[in-house]
Design an enzyme around this catalytic site. Structure first.
Site, short mmCIF file in Angstrom:
data_model
loop_
_atom_site.label_atom_id
_atom_site.label_comp_id
_atom_site.label_asym_id
_atom_site.label_seq_id
_atom_site.Cartn_x
_atom_site.Cartn_y
_atom_site.Cartn_z
N ALA A 63 0.86 -1.18 0.00
CA ALA A 63 0.00 0.00 0.00
C ALA A 63 0.90 1.23 0.00
O ALA A 63 2.08 1.13 0.33
CB ALA A 63 -0.87 -0.02 1.25
N GLY A 102 0.18 -5.05 0.43
CA GLY A 102 -0.92 -4.97 -0.52
C GLY A 102 -0.56 -5.57 -1.87
O GLY A 102 -1.43 -6.11 -2.56
N GLU A 105 -1.15 -9.08 -1.51
CA GLU A 105 -2.60 -9.32 -1.35
C GLU A 105 -3.31 -9.30 -2.71
O GLU A 105 -4.19 -10.12 -2.96
CB GLU A 105 -3.21 -8.28 -0.40
CG GLU A 105 -2.75 -8.49 1.03
CD GLU A 105 -3.37 -7.49 1.99
OE1 GLU A 105 -3.07 -6.29 1.86
OE2 GLU A 105 -4.16 -7.90 2.85
N GLU A 125 3.30 -5.84 7.01
CA GLU A 125 2.51 -4.78 7.66
C GLU A 125 2.76 -4.68 9.15
O GLU A 125 2.75 -3.60 9.73
CB GLU A 125 1.01 -5.02 7.41
CG GLU A 125 0.54 -4.68 6.01
CD GLU A 125 0.71 -5.81 5.01
OE1 GLU A 125 1.45 -6.78 5.31
OE2 GLU A 125 0.11 -5.74 3.93
N1 COA Z 1 4.66 3.32 0.08
C1 COA Z 1 5.20 4.51 -0.26
N2 COA Z 1 6.51 4.69 -0.49
C2 COA Z 1 7.30 3.62 -0.38
C3 COA Z 1 6.80 2.35 -0.03
C4 COA Z 1 5.42 2.22 0.19
N3 COA Z 1 4.86 1.06 0.51
N4 COA Z 1 7.83 1.48 0.01
C5 COA Z 1 8.93 2.18 -0.31
N5 COA Z 1 8.61 3.46 -0.55
C6 COA Z 1 9.51 4.53 -0.98
C7 COA Z 1 10.58 4.83 0.05
O1 COA Z 1 10.13 5.78 0.98
C8 COA Z 1 11.69 5.35 -0.81
O2 COA Z 1 11.36 6.68 -1.14
P1 COA Z 1 12.52 7.76 -1.35
O3 COA Z 1 13.36 7.24 -2.46
O4 COA Z 1 11.77 9.00 -1.64
O5 COA Z 1 13.22 7.79 -0.04
C9 COA Z 1 11.58 4.54 -2.09
O6 COA Z 1 10.23 4.03 -2.09
C10 COA Z 1 12.54 3.37 -2.17
O7 COA Z 1 12.45 2.61 -0.97
P2 COA Z 1 13.75 2.06 -0.23
O8 COA Z 1 13.29 1.35 0.99
O9 COA Z 1 14.75 3.16 -0.07
O10 COA Z 1 14.30 1.05 -1.33
P3 COA Z 1 14.80 -0.45 -1.20
O11 COA Z 1 15.05 -0.91 -2.57
O12 COA Z 1 15.86 -0.53 -0.16
O13 COA Z 1 13.57 -1.29 -0.60
C11 COA Z 1 11.34 -2.11 -0.41
C12 COA Z 1 12.40 -1.44 -1.32
C13 COA Z 1 10.03 -2.14 -1.15
C14 COA Z 1 11.78 -3.53 -0.05
C15 COA Z 1 11.22 -1.29 0.91
O14 COA Z 1 11.01 0.06 0.58
C16 COA Z 1 10.09 -1.71 1.79
O15 COA Z 1 10.23 -2.65 2.55
N6 COA Z 1 8.97 -0.97 1.74
C17 COA Z 1 7.87 -1.17 2.61
C18 COA Z 1 7.03 -2.30 2.15
C19 COA Z 1 5.85 -2.48 3.05
O16 COA Z 1 5.95 -2.43 4.25
N7 COA Z 1 4.72 -2.69 2.43
C20 COA Z 1 3.54 -2.90 3.15
C21 COA Z 1 2.85 -1.61 3.30
S1 COA Z 1 1.39 -1.86 4.23
#
Ligand code: COA
Length: 698
Positions: A63, A102, A105, A125
Site C-alpha cells: 500500500a 498490498g 494481497e 505490515e
Molecule cells: N509506500 C510509499 N513509499 C514507499 C513504499 C510504500 N509502501 N515502500 C517504499 N517506498 C519509498 C521509500 O520511501 C523510498 O522513497 P525515497 O526514495 O523517496 O526515499 C523509495 O520508495 C525506495 O524505498 P527504499 O526502501 O529506499 O528502497 P529499497 O530498494 O531498499 O527497498 C522495499 C524497497 C520495497 C523492499 C522497501 O522500501 C520496503 O520494505 N517498503 C515497505 C514495504 C511495506 O511495508 N509494504 C507494506 C505496506 S502496508
C-alpha cells in the site's frame, strides 16, 4: 486509460502493467488504474487469460504508506482485491523484485502466481504496526495453512521465491530475467492445459480442521516476546478468523482489526520511523548528486572491540580493509576476536564457512602506518583520549595520500580539535559507530566546522554501502546520541540517590520499551568508561562535569560491570542476567547517609518523566543549535543506536504524541524543584508548545 496502469494484449493474453516508480506502491492512482485495466481486459474479447505485472525494479511493494493516517480515497484496496478475486477470466500475477503487503494481497486474489527466482514475497505490515487489511490474513492461510501464515504475518519477514513455492504461495518459479515472459508462458499453459482457476478465497482445504491449540500456543509466545506491541496480537486474531469464520465474515473481522491498528499510536510511530530512516539519508544542504570521493580501500586504526567490529563492517560489504595496531600481540588478539565473531555467525547458519574465510581474507593486519598510504578512508578507533587521537592524526597527515578521508570514531571528543592536528581539516570527519559495530545499525557521522561537503556526502554514502543508517550531525560534547544519553544517565543516578533503586529505574525504562535499562546498559558497556571520562572532566575543571556520585564509588571498588562479574548488578559466572546485589544496596545507603539524604519513595511516573523529558529538552537544544538538522535525525539516532522503541517513533516524535505543552509543564516543574541547566526549558520547546506545533514541523 490510467497514467500508471496500462492494458495491452499479447496474442490472446491481456497484460495489465503497473508503472508507478519507485516501488509501484498501491496509491489511489494505481488502485483506480488497476480496476480500469481489469475492466478493459474483461471487455477485450481477444483476451481469454490476463497477466498482472509491474514495470521497473519491483512488483507492487505494498500500500502507499504515505496515505496512511489520511482520509482514504475510494476505491480502497479491498475493493481492488475483490474485483480480481471475482474475475471471470483467469488472472496470473507475474512477480519480480518484492511483492509485499498490498502487492502480495493483490497477487493472492489472482488465480495463479508465477515469480522469478530472485523475487521475494511477504506481508510486512506488522512492522508498520498494522496487519494485512485487504484479505491477506484470510487468503494466505488458505494457501499455506495456519502455522505458516502466522509465521509470515506475525513475523513480517519476506520469504524467497523458492520457499514460497514450497509452501504453496506460488505456482511456478522461473530462473529467467523477465516476469512478464514467465507470466505469458504460464498464461499459455492455463489456456492449453485448462488449469483450474479457483480463487484462493474458495479453497478451504488447508484451514479445515485447524487445531485451536495453534493459536493458544502462538499467543503464549507473543505474550513473552512482544507483550507491549499492539499489531502482532491483532494479526493472530485475524488469522484465527480465517480458520473459524466463513470467508466473507473473516474479511469483515480483518477489516475491523486493521482499522484498530491504523488508529493505534504505535502505527504512527512505526511509520514515522520508516520514513525518518529514509529521510535521514537526504541531508539538507547536501543535495542528491553532491560529489563524493571514491572509497575502495579502507584502513582502521585500533583492533580492539570497536576497531575489529568496524573492520568487519567493511569486509562484510566486500571492501578491503587494513587493520593497524601498535603491537603484534594486540593485532593477533583483535583478529582472533574477529574470527570468533564470524565463526559464531557461521555456526548459527547466517553465513557460510567460505564467507568466513573470504571476509577475513579482506582484512589485512599491519603494524606499520606506511601501509595506510593508499587508503581512501582511514577510521581511527583508538583509546578515547584527545592526546592519543591528536598524535594519530598528525601521523595520518604525514602518511596518507592527499584527498584521503581521515575519520575518528570518537564518541565524545571535539572533532574540530582532532582535525587541528592535521594540515587538512577539510578531510577530517567523525564516524561514530556503536558497539558492537558489526551489529548496531546506526552510524553517527559528525561534520566538523571545516569538513568539506564531498567528505560529508562520502561518509553518508559509505554508511549506505555498509548497510548502516547514517545520520549527519554537528560537533558538540557527545554529539546527538551521547549528549542526550548523558542527561538521562545523570537523572538516573540522581533518582537512585534520592531513593529509587537501580532496578526500579531499569524496570521503568524497559517497561517503556527500551531493551535494557540505564544501569544494565552501563554494566554492559563498562562503568569504568564513563567514570574515567567524568574524572578527566573534573580534573580539567569542566563546569559541566558531574559531581562525584555513588556510581563512581562502585567503579572505585573495581565493579566495572559485566566484565568484572559485578557492577550496578551482580552476575553469575557465564550469565549476562543482572541480579540485584545487597552489597550495592548498602553502598548506596551509605552514600545517602554520608550526604544526609533521607531516601523517599520515587514514583515510576517521576522516573519516566525525568529520564525521558530531560532528553527531549536536550534534543530541542540540539535542534536550536543546529547540531541535528531535523527532529527526525534525533529519532533515528535513538532508535538505531540506543534501542528507543521504534513503535514510539523516537524521542522527539514521542514527545509530540505526549503533547509538547504537557512535556513543557513537566520540564518547568522539574526546573523549579531540581534547578540546573539540563532542566532549563529549551526556547524551541517553549515556542512549539505555545504554538501547538511539533518538532517534526520544523
Ligand atoms: N509506500 C510509499 N513509499 C514507499 C513504499 C510504500 N509502501 N515502500 C517504499 N517506498 C519509498 C521509500 O520511501 C523510498 O522513497 P525515497 O526514495 O523517496 O526515499 C523509495 O520508495 C525506495 O524505498 P527504499 O526502501 O529506499 O528502497 P529499497 O530498494 O531498499 O527497498 C522495499 C524497497 C520495497 C523492499 C522497501 O522500501 C520496503 O520494505 N517498503 C515497505 C514495504 C511495506 O511495508 N509494504 C507494506 C505496506 S502496508
Amino acid at each position: 486509460m490510467s497514467k500508471v496502469v496500462h492494458y495491452a494484449r499479447t496474442g490472446r493474453t491481456g497484460v495489465i502493467t503497473v508503472e508507478y516508480p519507485p516501488v509501484n506502491a498501491l496509491g489511489i492512482d494505481v488502485r483506480t488504474g488497476l480496476i480500469r485495466a481489469l475492466e478493459a481486459g474483461l471487455a477485450d474479447d481477444g483476451a481469454d487469460v490476463l497477466v498482472l505485472t509491474a514495470a521497473g525494479r519491483t512488483f507492487m511493494a505494498g500500500a502507499d504508506i504515505r496515505e496512511f493516517g489520511k482520509p482514504q480515497q475510494a476505491p480502497g484496496l479491498p475493493e481492488v482485491v475483490a474485483r480480481f478475486d471475482a474475475s471471470p477470466k483467469p488472472v496470473v500475477a507475474a512477480i519480480h523484485g518484492t511483492a509485499l503487503g498490498g502487492g502480495l494481497e493483490v497477487a493472492l486474489a489472482c488465480h495463479f502466481r508465477v515469480a522469478l527466482r530472485s523475487a521475494k514475497v511477504g506481508l510486512p505490515e506488522v512492522k508498520l504496526g498494522l496487519l494485512p487489511g485487504a484479505g491477506g490474513t484470510q487468503r494466505l492461510p488458505r494457501l499455506v495453512g495456519v502455522r505458516n501464515a502466522l509465521d509470515m504475518i506475525v513475523g513480517g519477514d519476506p520469504v524467497p521465491a523458492a520457499a514460497a513455492l514450497d509452501m504453496g504461495i506460488l505456482d511456478v518459479v522461473e530462473d529467467g530475467e523477465s516476469a512478464l515472459e514467465a507470466g505469458l508462458r504460464f498464461a499459455e499453459r492455463v489456456r492449453t492445459e485448462g488449469l483450474p482457476a479457483r480463487p484462493v478465497s474458495r479453497r478451504d482445504e488447508k484451514i479445515a480442521g485447524t487445531d485451536p491449540a495453534v493459536f493458544a500456543d502462538y499467543r503464549a509466545g507473543l505474550a513473552k516476546r512482544a507483550a507491549a506491541l499492539f499489531s502482532p496480537h491483532r494479526c493472530v486474531d485475524a488469522v484465527e478468523a480465517a480458520a473459524t469464520l466463513p470467508f466473507e465474515e473473516g474479511l469483515k473481522r480483518e477489516r475491523d482489526l486493521f482499522l484498530a491498528c491504523m488508529d493505534s499510536p504505535q502505527r504512527a510511530g512505526l511509520i514515522h520511523a520508516f520514513f525518518a530512516e529514509r529521510e535521514a539519508a537526504k541531508v539538507p544542504g547536501l543535495p542528491a548528486g553532491t560529489a563524493t570521493r571514491p572509497v575502495r580501500q579502507v584502513a582502521v586504526i585500533g583492533a580492539g572491540t570497536m576497531g575489529g567490529g568496524i573492520a568487519m563492517c567493511f569486509a562484510n560489504a566486500g571492501i578491503p580493509v587494513r587493520l593497524l595496531e601498535v603491537t603484534q600481540e594486540a593485532l593477533d588478539r583483535g583478529l582472533a576476536a574477529v574470527r570468533r565473531n564470524y565463526e559464531a555467525s557461521a555456526a548459527k547458519g547466517r553465513i557460510s564457512a567460505a564467507d568466513v574465510e573470504a571476509r577475513i581474507g579482506l582484512i589485512h593486519p599491519t603494524l606499520s602506518y606506511d601501509d595506510l598510504a593508499d587508503a581512501d578512508l582511514v577510521i581511527e578507533a583508538a583509546f578515547e583520549s584527545m592526546e592519543v587521537k591528536k598524535a594519530i592524526f598528525a601521523t595520518l597527515d604525514r602518511v596518507c595520500r592527499p584527498g584521503a578521508i581521515l575519520a575518528t570514531n570518537t564518541s565524545t571528543l571535539d572533532v574540530d580539535e582532532i582535525a587541528s592536528a592535521t594540515g587538512r581539516p577539510q578531510d577530517v570527519v567523525g564516524m561514530h559507530f556503536f558497539s558492537p559495530a558489526n551489529v548496531m545499525r546506526l552510524l553517527e557521522n559528525v561534520r566538523g566546522r571545516r569538513t568539506a561537503e564531498d567528505v560529508a556526502a562520502t561518509v553518508m554514502e559509505v554508511a549506505r554501502r555498509i548497510g548502516k543508517v547514517g545520520v549527519l550531525v554537528g560537533v558538540c560534547y557527545g554529539f546527538v546520541g551521547n549528549r542526550m544519553l548523558h542527561q538521562r544517565g545523570r537523572e538516573a543516578i540522581a533518582l537512585v540517590e534520592e531513593g529509587a533503586s537501580p532496578a526500579q529505574v531499569d524496570r521503568v525504562l524497559t517497561g517503556f520499551g527500551f531493551p535494557m535499562g540505564q544501569f544494565a546498559m552501563l554494566d554492559l558497556a563498562g562503568i569504568d568508561v564513563g567514570w574515567r571520562i567524568r574524572e578527566e572532566r573534573r580534573k580539567a575543571g569542566d563546569p559541566d562535569a558531574l559531581a562525584p556520585n555513588w556510581l563512581d564509588r562502585l567503579a572505585e571498588q573495581g565493579r566495572f560491570g559485566q566484565k568484572t562479574g559485578a557492577g550496578v548488578y551482580r552476575y553469575e559466572a557465564g550469565s549476562r542476567k543482572p541480579l540485584p546485589d545487597p552489597e550495592v544496596e548498602s553502598l548506596i545507603a551509605a552514600w545517602r547517609a554520608e550526604k544526609g539524604i533521607t531516601p523517599r519513595t520515587v514514583s515510576d511516573r517521576e522516573i519516566l518523566e525525568r529520564c525521558l523529558y530531560v532528553m527531549v529538552n536536550e534534543g530541542a537544544k540540539i535542534l536550536e543549535e543546529g547540531i541535528a538538522a531535523r527532529a527526525l535525525d534525533i529519532d533515528v539516532v535513538w532508535i538505531h543506536g540506543y534501542g528507543f522503541p521504534a513503535y514510539r517513533g523516537g524521542p522527539m516524535f514521542w514527545a509530540g504524541q505526549v503533547g509538547l505543552p504537557a512535556v513543557l509543564e513537566a520540564v518547568e516543574r522539574y526546573h523549579a524543584t531540581l534547578g540546573g541547566s539540563p532542566w532549563q526549558p529549551a526556547a524551541l520547546l517553549q515556542r512549539l508548545a505555545r504554538e501547538g506545533g511539533r518538532f517534526g514541523d520544523l
